[in-house]
Design a protein around this motif. Structure first.
Motif, short mmCIF file in Angstrom:
data_model
loop_
_atom_site.label_atom_id
_atom_site.label_comp_id
_atom_site.label_asym_id
_atom_site.label_seq_id
_atom_site.Cartn_x
_atom_site.Cartn_y
_atom_site.Cartn_z
N ALA A 23 81.70 33.29 49.08
CA ALA A 23 80.33 33.34 48.54
C ALA A 23 79.96 32.03 47.87
O ALA A 23 78.84 31.53 48.00
CB ALA A 23 80.20 34.50 47.56
N ARG A 24 80.92 31.48 47.14
CA ARG A 24 80.68 30.20 46.46
C ARG A 24 80.51 29.07 47.47
O ARG A 24 79.66 28.20 47.32
CB ARG A 24 81.82 29.91 45.48
N LYS A 84 86.30 41.05 45.56
CA LYS A 84 87.12 40.30 44.62
C LYS A 84 88.56 40.81 44.60
O LYS A 84 89.25 40.77 43.58
CB LYS A 84 86.51 40.39 43.22
N ILE A 112 80.19 41.22 47.56
CA ILE A 112 81.20 40.20 47.27
C ILE A 112 82.49 40.88 46.86
O ILE A 112 82.55 41.57 45.84
CB ILE A 112 80.72 39.23 46.18
N TYR A 123 78.71 28.36 41.79
CA TYR A 123 79.92 28.98 41.26
C TYR A 123 79.63 30.38 40.73
O TYR A 123 80.42 31.31 40.93
CB TYR A 123 80.53 28.13 40.14
N LEU A 137 78.55 33.96 40.69
CA LEU A 137 78.40 34.90 41.80
C LEU A 137 77.01 35.54 41.80
O LEU A 137 76.50 35.93 42.86
CB LEU A 137 79.49 35.98 41.73
N ASN A 167 84.26 37.38 50.47
CA ASN A 167 84.96 37.35 49.19
C ASN A 167 84.32 36.32 48.25
O ASN A 167 83.40 35.59 48.64
CB ASN A 167 86.47 37.11 49.37
N ASP A 168 84.79 36.28 47.03
CA ASP A 168 84.14 35.43 46.02
C ASP A 168 84.24 33.95 46.36
O ASP A 168 83.27 33.20 46.20
CB ASP A 168 84.72 35.71 44.62
N GLU A 169 85.38 33.53 46.89
CA GLU A 169 85.54 32.12 47.27
C GLU A 169 84.55 31.75 48.37
O GLU A 169 83.92 30.68 48.34
CB GLU A 169 86.97 31.88 47.75
#
Length: 308
Positions: free
Chosen positions: A178-179, A206, A204, A185, A187, A174-176
């Motif tokens: 991936a960061r 979301k 990714i 920050y 993506l 998920n995006d969190e």
């Protein structure tokens, strides 16, 4: 018929959302992936472990979906992995109330002989060493290896996670996550950094805002279908992964263009998962419903554009 090997948890879940709560029900990443992938024309097998407290009716449910469970180890006297969680009002965040590893703590995966040459391997969320062990047992190189992971392994097993990431073709996070994994920050920048770790493709997720697919400088975005009501998001990401891997297995095509279709198929199946508690909706889901909603996706995303 092409083969899909699925690795992940088969478990009990106890879930609480603003709409209600359950006692112990069927859950686990491999369960959701398998049920989702069963909507495609393929052979699949689950590699996992349960205790002898796992009901026969759940085993029958999997086999009735033509899922090979010869790699599902049933430990005599053992207790099945259990997770309990409570979702907040926005359904995007949750608190883990209890985790009991039980038989999962000593899990040594054993890939069935007839799946050691599987076309696609879907490594569901598990310890990276377990995921690597499965790849070590493959006798031929799969057309595609897909890895799903989470921030828990980034926190406590990062070196092992980085090693298995080198060996896969696709990573879904998920995006969190991936960061966190990339330290970026943006993506787009995060995906580029993760691709340099090994995977050719980065997916990714979301949540209610859809999913992104990256290959080099190529980017594809698929929205999530707007739903009137989301009842329980548990397993939605795994259902997405099962739809993604299932479509690729059925088609045998691992090109970027075909992975776009896989993203849509995964998103489509995940949109059903959230409509009921646990696996309930995936168990009752019928083909005509899947096809009808795919047409909704097509209507949602296609439009005519006049460029002057």
């Amino acid at each position: 018929m092409n083969k899909l090997l699925i690795v992940g948890t088969v478990a009990f879940d106890a879930i609480e959302t603003p709409f209600g709560k359950t006692d112990k029900i069927l859950g686990g990443a491999a369960t959701y992936i398998g049920l989702s992938a069963s909507h495609f024309n393929l052979e699949s097998a689950i590699v996992s472990v349960v205790g002898d407290d796992f009901p026969q009716e759940y085993l029958d449910l999997l086999t009735n979906r033509n899922i090979d469970i010869s790699g599902l180890d049933v430990v005599p006297g053992g207790k099945t992995f259990f997770w309990s969680g409570r979702y907040h009002n926005d359904l995007n965040s949750r608190d883990t109330l209890e985790t009991q590893l039980n038989v999962l703590a000593d899990f040594q995966p054993k890939v069935p002989e007839n799946f050691k040459s599987a076309d696609v391997v879907m490594l569901g969320n598990l310890h990276p060493l377990v995921q690597s062990s499965v790849l070590d047992q493959m006798e031929t190189q799969p057309k595609l290896v897909v890895l799903d992971t989470m921030n828990f392994w980034m926190d406590c097993a990062l070196p092992e996670l980085l090693e298995v990431i080198k060996r896969v073709d696709v990573i879904t996070i998920n995006d969190e996550e991936a960061r966190q994994l990339s330290g970026e920050y943006s993506l787009v920048k995060a995906a580029a950094i993760i691709q340099n770790m090994g995977p050719k493709y980065v997916v990714i997720k979301k949540g209610e805002h859809g999913a992104l697919l990256f290959e080099g400088k190529e980017v594809f975005f698929a929205p999530a279908l707007p739903l009137e009501e989301v009842f329980d998001p548990t397993g939605a990401g795994d259902t997405f992964a099962g739809g993604f891997a299932g479509y690729i297995t059925q088609s045998g095509n691992v090109s970027f263009e075909n992975l776009k279709n896989a993203i849509v198929y995964g998103s489509n199946l995940a949109s059903f998962c959230v409509e009921k508690f646990g696996t309930e909706r995936m168990v009752s889901l019928e083909k005509h419903e899947v096809v009808s909603r795919l047409l909704e996706f097509k209507t949602l995303t296609q439009y005519g554009m006049i460029i002057e």
